[in-house]
Enzyme design. Structure first.
Site, short mmCIF file in Angstrom:
data_model
loop_
_atom_site.label_atom_id
_atom_site.label_comp_id
_atom_site.label_asym_id
_atom_site.label_seq_id
_atom_site.Cartn_x
_atom_site.Cartn_y
_atom_site.Cartn_z
N PRO A 93 0.81 -1.22 0.00
CA PRO A 93 0.00 0.00 0.00
C PRO A 93 0.84 1.27 0.00
O PRO A 93 0.36 2.35 -0.30
CB PRO A 93 -0.82 -0.11 1.30
CG PRO A 93 -0.83 -1.56 1.62
CD PRO A 93 0.50 -2.08 1.16
N GLU A 120 2.28 -8.98 8.25
CA GLU A 120 2.15 -7.52 8.25
C GLU A 120 3.16 -6.87 7.32
O GLU A 120 3.32 -5.65 7.34
CB GLU A 120 2.30 -6.99 9.67
CG GLU A 120 1.22 -7.49 10.63
CD GLU A 120 -0.17 -7.30 10.06
OE1 GLU A 120 -0.91 -8.29 9.96
OE2 GLU A 120 -0.52 -6.17 9.68
N ARG A 158 -0.84 -7.97 -21.02
CA ARG A 158 -1.72 -7.56 -22.13
C ARG A 158 -1.03 -6.60 -23.08
O ARG A 158 -1.46 -6.43 -24.22
CB ARG A 158 -2.98 -6.90 -21.57
CG ARG A 158 -3.87 -7.81 -20.75
CD ARG A 158 -5.03 -7.04 -20.13
NE ARG A 158 -5.85 -6.41 -21.15
CZ ARG A 158 -6.76 -7.07 -21.88
NH1 ARG A 158 -6.94 -8.35 -21.71
NH2 ARG A 158 -7.48 -6.43 -22.77
N ASP A 173 -5.52 0.26 -27.63
CA ASP A 173 -4.92 1.60 -27.79
C ASP A 173 -5.97 2.67 -27.54
O ASP A 173 -5.74 3.60 -26.78
CB ASP A 173 -4.34 1.75 -29.20
CG ASP A 173 -3.14 0.83 -29.38
OD1 ASP A 173 -2.72 0.62 -30.52
OD2 ASP A 173 -2.66 0.33 -28.33
N1 LIG Z 1 -2.66 -1.90 -2.44
C1 LIG Z 1 -1.76 -2.86 -2.70
O1 LIG Z 1 -1.14 -2.94 -3.75
C2 LIG Z 1 -1.53 -3.88 -1.64
C3 LIG Z 1 -0.42 -4.69 -1.68
C4 LIG Z 1 -0.22 -5.65 -0.68
C5 LIG Z 1 -1.16 -5.74 0.33
N2 LIG Z 1 -1.04 -6.63 1.34
C6 LIG Z 1 0.18 -7.36 1.62
C7 LIG Z 1 1.18 -6.39 2.23
C8 LIG Z 1 2.33 -6.10 1.52
C9 LIG Z 1 3.26 -5.20 2.06
C10 LIG Z 1 3.03 -4.60 3.28
C11 LIG Z 1 1.89 -4.88 3.99
C12 LIG Z 1 0.94 -5.78 3.48
N3 LIG Z 1 -0.23 -6.07 4.21
C13 LIG Z 1 -0.33 -7.41 4.71
C14 LIG Z 1 -1.67 -7.66 5.34
O2 LIG Z 1 -1.99 -6.66 6.26
C15 LIG Z 1 -2.01 -5.36 5.71
C16 LIG Z 1 -0.70 -5.00 5.08
N4 LIG Z 1 -2.26 -4.94 0.35
C17 LIG Z 1 -2.44 -4.01 -0.62
#
Ligand SMILES: NC(=O)c1ccc(NCc2ccccc2N2CCOCC2)nc1
Length: 250
Positions: A93, A120, A158, A173
């Site tokens: 995220p 996490e 794709r 495109d």
């Molecule tokens: N938006 C995105 O691209 C996205 C990508 C991964 C993801 N989760 C794996 C994750 C990966 C990295 C850090 C934390 C986490 N998480 C693990 C579970 O707990 C919350 C945090 N979530 C959303």
């Protein structure tokens, strides 16, 4: 295009490698996907792949050593492939927001290694040492990085030449010119009392092209004006959007 994936759940990627357009691309050898599972690099009796977070708090992190060795095994394999060194991407995220333009940039890499986090997440020092770029598929939280990785992979696959074939790539495109897609219709001509727009039955391909472009412009104006702000509309597009908005008022 070569993809290396580092994940505790490699089977999840069969959704991409065994189905649809991406599955065909893999089968035809236009795309390759190889997986490395950190659990295969956990040498204790319990094959531990998680570890407790310093500073306390809920949940666990991915244990550094198995993950680091899995990433390095993926790098080693990538180095056997022709082309420049692989770019190592972590889906989180906290990453750069993925969009069609970003996918085009990633397509230029030829070799990508995608690290899917679980628990996490992973130790910051491992990110600093092993990860080249962090990417996010949107502002929401998933239980793991696998589906984010597959989303990124599918949108890049794709774009690989010949994956979609000549005709569809033309549609792609038009869609990728920063506008929302136009409405689509198929049989029957009358469905639940609603007809297909006459222009689409006219066989006049220029009229149909203009109608579809007008619909894309109008929809983008109505639903995603932010996308329009990013575009310089040409004369035809400006005219069509004006027509659409005038017709809307009547
Ligand atoms: N938006 C995105 O691209 C996205 C990508 C991964 C993801 N989760 C794996 C994750 C990966 C990295 C850090 C934390 C986490 N998480 C693990 C579970 O707990 C919350 C945090 N979530 C959303």
């Amino acid at each position: 295009m070569w993809f290396g994936v580092v994940s505790l759940f490699p089977d999840m990627f069969r959704a991409l490698t065994e189905h649809g357009v991406s599955g065909r691309a893999v089968k035809q050898g236009k795309v390759s996907v190889s997986c490395w599972n950190p659990r295969d690099y956990a040498y204790d009796n319990y094959q531990t792949v998680d570890d407790r977070p310093y500073g306390g708090g809920p949940g666990m992190l991915m244990k550094i050593q198995p993950l680091e060795e899995a990433i390095q095994a993926a790098r080693h394999s990538a180095d056997q492939q022709p082309g420049k060194p692989a770019k190592v991407i972590y889906l989180s995220p906290q990453g750069r927001k993925l969009d069609q333009q970003g996918a085009l940039e990633l397509l230029q890499e030829d070799k990508l290694i995608l690290v899917a986090g679980r628990y996490e997440g992973i130790d910051e020092r491992l990110i600093e040492r092993e990860i080249d770029e962090e990417w996010s598929i949107g502002d929401f939280v998933l239980s793991g990085g696998e589906m984010a990785a597959m989303t990124l992979m599918d949108t890049v696959i794709r774009l690989v030449p010949e994956v979609l074939g000549h005709n569809q790539s033309a549609e792609q495109d038009s869609f990728m010119d920063g506008l929302l897609d136009c409405p689509h219709y198929t049989r029957p001509e009358q469905y639940q009392g609603r007809a297909v727009p006459d222009v689409l039955l006219s066989g006049n391909h220029e009229k149909i092209r203009r109608w579809r472009l007008k619909q894309s412009l109008g929809r983008t104006w109505e639903r995603r004006p932010d996308l329009l702000d990013a575009l310089e509309l040409n004369n035809e597009q400006q005219t069509l959007l004006t027509e659409y908005l005038n017709e809307r008022e009547t």
